[in-house]
Scaffold this active site. Structure first.
Site, PDB file in Angstrom:
ATOM      1  CB  CYS A  51      -2.177 -13.984  -4.120  1.00 23.66           C
ATOM      2  SG  CYS A  51      -0.982 -15.177  -4.773  1.00 23.66           S
ATOM      3  CG  ASP A  58      -1.571 -11.131  -0.620  1.00 21.90           C
ATOM      4  OD1 ASP A  58      -1.590 -12.140   0.102  1.00 21.90           O
ATOM      5  OD2 ASP A  58      -1.210 -11.151  -1.810  1.00 21.90           O
ATOM      6  CB  VAL A  73       0.832  12.717  -3.289  1.00 19.92           C
ATOM      7  CG1 VAL A  73       1.087  12.300  -1.855  1.00 19.92           C
ATOM      8  CG2 VAL A  73      -0.297  11.891  -3.894  1.00 19.92           C
ATOM      9  CD  GLU A  74      -6.278  15.367  -2.377  1.00 17.70           C
ATOM     10  OE1 GLU A  74      -6.777  15.489  -1.233  1.00 17.70           O
ATOM     11  OE2 GLU A  74      -6.596  14.468  -3.182  1.00 17.70           O
ATOM     12  CG  HIS A  92       3.449  -9.385  -0.496  1.00 13.46           C
ATOM     13  ND1 HIS A  92       2.122  -9.500  -0.855  1.00 13.46           N
ATOM     14  CD2 HIS A  92       3.629 -10.314   0.466  1.00 13.46           C
ATOM     15  CE1 HIS A  92       1.538 -10.450  -0.162  1.00 13.46           C
ATOM     16  NE2 HIS A  92       2.437 -10.973   0.660  1.00 13.46           N
ATOM     17  CD  GLU A  93       8.241  -9.715  -2.902  1.00 15.05           C
ATOM     18  OE1 GLU A  93       8.680 -10.537  -2.083  1.00 15.05           O
ATOM     19  OE2 GLU A  93       7.214  -9.923  -3.581  1.00 15.05           O
TER      20      GLU A  93
END
Length: 153
Positions: A51, A58, A73-74, A92-93
């Site tokens: 946070c 989080d 993507v590897e 979070h967003e």
């Protein structure tokens, strides 16, 4: 997959973990089936970040679903990238949107969506969702449709 041909640096080497946000660890390889539409899904059930206000950890499950174009993507580099959020302070967003934007920049997929299923803190769960479809294509329309019909998982 040819490690040298695809210029992969992480695969097959001793793992070195970054202690803060590190998009530079992401690597790609050539999609062997660029003319096919197909889904690739990654689930990261042990995602952590901090946070930005309290510094408290989080926890989340991050789901990444995409339809590849020319590059993919590897997975080891993706694991290292997601791990790099461990000591990174972001809401979070922001984490979900950053992950999506970094992967769009890296791979230029036909379509991608990223979902964050964050565990409750203070009695509230937050589940941010972000998506992208290549502009001017059916995937842009798909992104719009999926956004408008998005439901909580």
């Amino acid at each position: 997959m040819n490690r040298e041909q695809d210029h992969l640096q992480q695969l097959g080497k001793k793992t070195e973990y970054r202690m803060d946000y590190a998009p530079e660890v992401l690597e790609t390889f050539e999609n062997r089936h660029p003319d096919n539409d197909y889904w690739v899904q990654f689930n990261c059930p042990e995602f952590t970040s901090l946070c930005p206000i309290t510094g408290q950890p989080d926890f989340a499950e991050i789901k990444i679903l995409y339809i590849p174009a020319r590059r993919m993507v590897e997975s080891k580099s993706l694991k290292l990238y997601l791990f790099s959020f461990r000591n990174h302070g972001d809401f979070h967003e922001d984490c979900v949107n950053t992950i999506m934007k970094d992967l769009v920049k890296l791979m230029e997929p036909k379509y991608i969506e990223v979902i964050g299923l964050f565990t409750p803190r203070g009695g509230i769960s937050i589940y941010p969702y972000a998506n992208y479809g290549q502009p001017g294509t059916k995937y842009e329309k798909m992104a719009e449709q999926r956004m408008l019909s998005h439901q909580v998982i």
